[in-house]
Design a protein around this motif. Structure first.
Motif, short mmCIF file in Angstrom:
data_model
loop_
_atom_site.label_atom_id
_atom_site.label_comp_id
_atom_site.label_asym_id
_atom_site.label_seq_id
_atom_site.Cartn_x
_atom_site.Cartn_y
_atom_site.Cartn_z
N SER A 1 21.58 -10.65 51.66
CA SER A 1 21.33 -9.21 51.80
C SER A 1 19.94 -8.89 52.34
O SER A 1 19.68 -7.75 52.71
CB SER A 1 21.53 -8.51 50.45
N TRP A 2 19.05 -9.87 52.40
CA TRP A 2 17.70 -9.65 52.93
C TRP A 2 17.63 -9.86 54.44
O TRP A 2 16.59 -9.58 55.05
CB TRP A 2 16.70 -10.59 52.27
N PRO B 1 18.20 -14.71 44.90
CA PRO B 1 18.52 -13.35 44.45
C PRO B 1 19.15 -12.49 45.54
O PRO B 1 19.73 -11.45 45.24
CB PRO B 1 17.15 -12.80 44.04
N HIS B 2 19.05 -12.92 46.78
CA HIS B 2 19.64 -12.20 47.91
C HIS B 2 21.10 -12.52 48.12
O HIS B 2 21.77 -11.95 48.97
CB HIS B 2 18.87 -12.53 49.19
N ASP C 1 13.07 -1.89 47.58
CA ASP C 1 14.41 -1.76 47.00
C ASP C 1 14.68 -2.75 45.87
O ASP C 1 15.41 -2.45 44.93
CB ASP C 1 15.47 -1.98 48.09
N ASP C 2 14.11 -3.95 45.99
CA ASP C 2 14.43 -5.02 45.03
C ASP C 2 13.17 -5.82 44.69
O ASP C 2 13.08 -7.01 44.97
CB ASP C 2 15.50 -5.94 45.63
N ILE D 1 12.09 -5.03 51.46
CA ILE D 1 12.82 -5.55 50.30
C ILE D 1 12.10 -5.17 49.01
O ILE D 1 12.71 -4.82 48.01
CB ILE D 1 12.97 -7.08 50.42
N ASP D 2 10.76 -5.22 49.05
CA ASP D 2 9.97 -4.90 47.87
C ASP D 2 10.21 -3.47 47.41
O ASP D 2 10.16 -3.17 46.22
CB ASP D 2 8.49 -5.11 48.17
N TRP E 1 12.16 -14.75 43.73
CA TRP E 1 12.24 -15.75 44.80
C TRP E 1 10.89 -16.41 45.05
O TRP E 1 10.80 -17.61 45.26
CB TRP E 1 12.76 -15.08 46.07
N GLU F 1 11.98 -6.92 41.87
CA GLU F 1 12.18 -8.02 40.93
C GLU F 1 12.82 -9.22 41.61
O GLU F 1 12.47 -10.37 41.33
CB GLU F 1 13.04 -7.54 39.75
N GLY F 2 13.78 -8.95 42.49
CA GLY F 2 14.41 -10.05 43.21
C GLY F 2 13.42 -10.79 44.10
O GLY F 2 13.42 -12.03 44.16
N LEU F 3 12.55 -10.04 44.79
CA LEU F 3 11.56 -10.67 45.66
C LEU F 3 10.60 -11.51 44.86
O LEU F 3 10.26 -12.65 45.24
CB LEU F 3 10.81 -9.59 46.45
#
Length: 297
Positions: A88-89, A116-117, A100-101, A97-98, A108, A103-105
């Motif tokens: 999704s990235w 996480p993507h 929207d997400d 990305i930061d 990673w 924590e996911g970034l």
């Protein structure tokens, strides 16, 4: 002895904005960014410096195939040479990305083996890199593999026996060469992140003239790409860092491992990325601009 030259593709518009690639090169797909004008010039300059090869492998990404053709090589496609699949990235910058997400970034950056993507983790890319190393060793002679930053870093982790977090301490600049030698099945690093420097108008004009004779179709495509993005790319060109200086031979001990798990993402000089926590605004180079070697592409 077997010799493997891992060549990172030259720059595209995605590379220069430090975006995660829209396409990985595992298969032929629409929307794969071509080389830009600077990338064409860099590939042509590199072509004059490479040794003769017994074979050339490349991912299926347009940017890799164009680089191989400008190097005057006949590429054999190999899906194992693809960049990491960023799920999704794909096509987005770390700053986007930061927003929207975050924590996911950060997850990673703390653990590059995670995904996480929803795409691949670094461990998946390392397994592909190990297969490439094994095939090059069996083939013998000199193999040139035109590939991507993430795959090159994964291969270095395999050869040097480094943990996944050490990937943040490795560089693989666009149109650079990482050279590995194997004797009796044991690979060693002999040169990393080497690229011929392009300095001055005279040196830049020579590749431009050569492109018209050596690869007219590719150069025409690059010209169209550059013309269509002239206004958008102007700020990036004005702030672009100089081409990488020729690298030096290094030993494994010269490569530092990353800091504690969960540390902020390092810039090229080892400092944290400008703008706060990892990923905010994208990894920074020495001059504060986005570092195209810090985000795979």
């Amino acid at each position: 002895m077997s010799r493997l030259l891992l060549v990172r593709h030259a720059t595209s518009a995605e590379t220069r904005r430090s975006a995660f690639p829209a396409t990985s090169g595992a298969e032929r797909r629409a929307g794969c960014a071509p080389l830009d004008r600077t990338g064409v010039e860099a590939a042509l300059a590199l072509a004059r410096k490479l040794p003769p090869a017994d074979r050339c492998w490349t991912s299926l990404a347009v940017r890799s195939r164009q680089t191989a053709e400008l190097l005057d090589l006949t590429p054999i496609p190999d899906p194992d040479l693809a960049e990491c699949d960023f799920g999704s990235w794909a096509g987005r910058t770390p700053a986007e990305i930061d927003a929207d997400d975050p924590e996911g970034l950060r997850a990673w950056w703390a653990d590059p083996d995670s995904a996480p993507h929803g795409g691949e983790g670094l461990a998946d890319v390392r397994r592909r890199a190990a297969r490439v190393l094994a095939r090059a060793d069996r083939a013998g002679g000199t193999t040139i593999a035109v590939t991507h930053g993430g795959l090159i870093k994964a291969a270095l982790l395999e050869v040097l026996g480094l943990p996944a977090a050490a990937a943040w301490r490795l560089d693989a600049a666009p149109a650079s060469v990482t050279e590995l030698h194997s004797t009796a099945g044991s690979w060693r690093l002999t040169r990393t992140n080497w690229s011929p420097a392009l300095r001055g108008a005279e040196e830049r004009s020579a590749p431009a003239e050569a492109a018209g004779a050596e690869a007219p179709a590719i150069r025409a495509a690059a010209d169209r790409e550059a013309a269509g993005q002239e206004a958008r790319d102007a700020p990036a060109r004005e702030g672009q860092a100089p081409a990488p200086a020729p690298g030096t031979r290094v030993a494994a001990r010269s490569i530092r491992t990353a800091g504690p798990r969960g540390a902020t993402a390092p810039g090229r000089d080892g400092s944290a990325a400008r703008g706060g926590p990892a990923g905010r605004g994208g990894p920074a180079g020495r001059d504060g601009d986005p570092d195209p070697t810090a985000v795979p592409g």
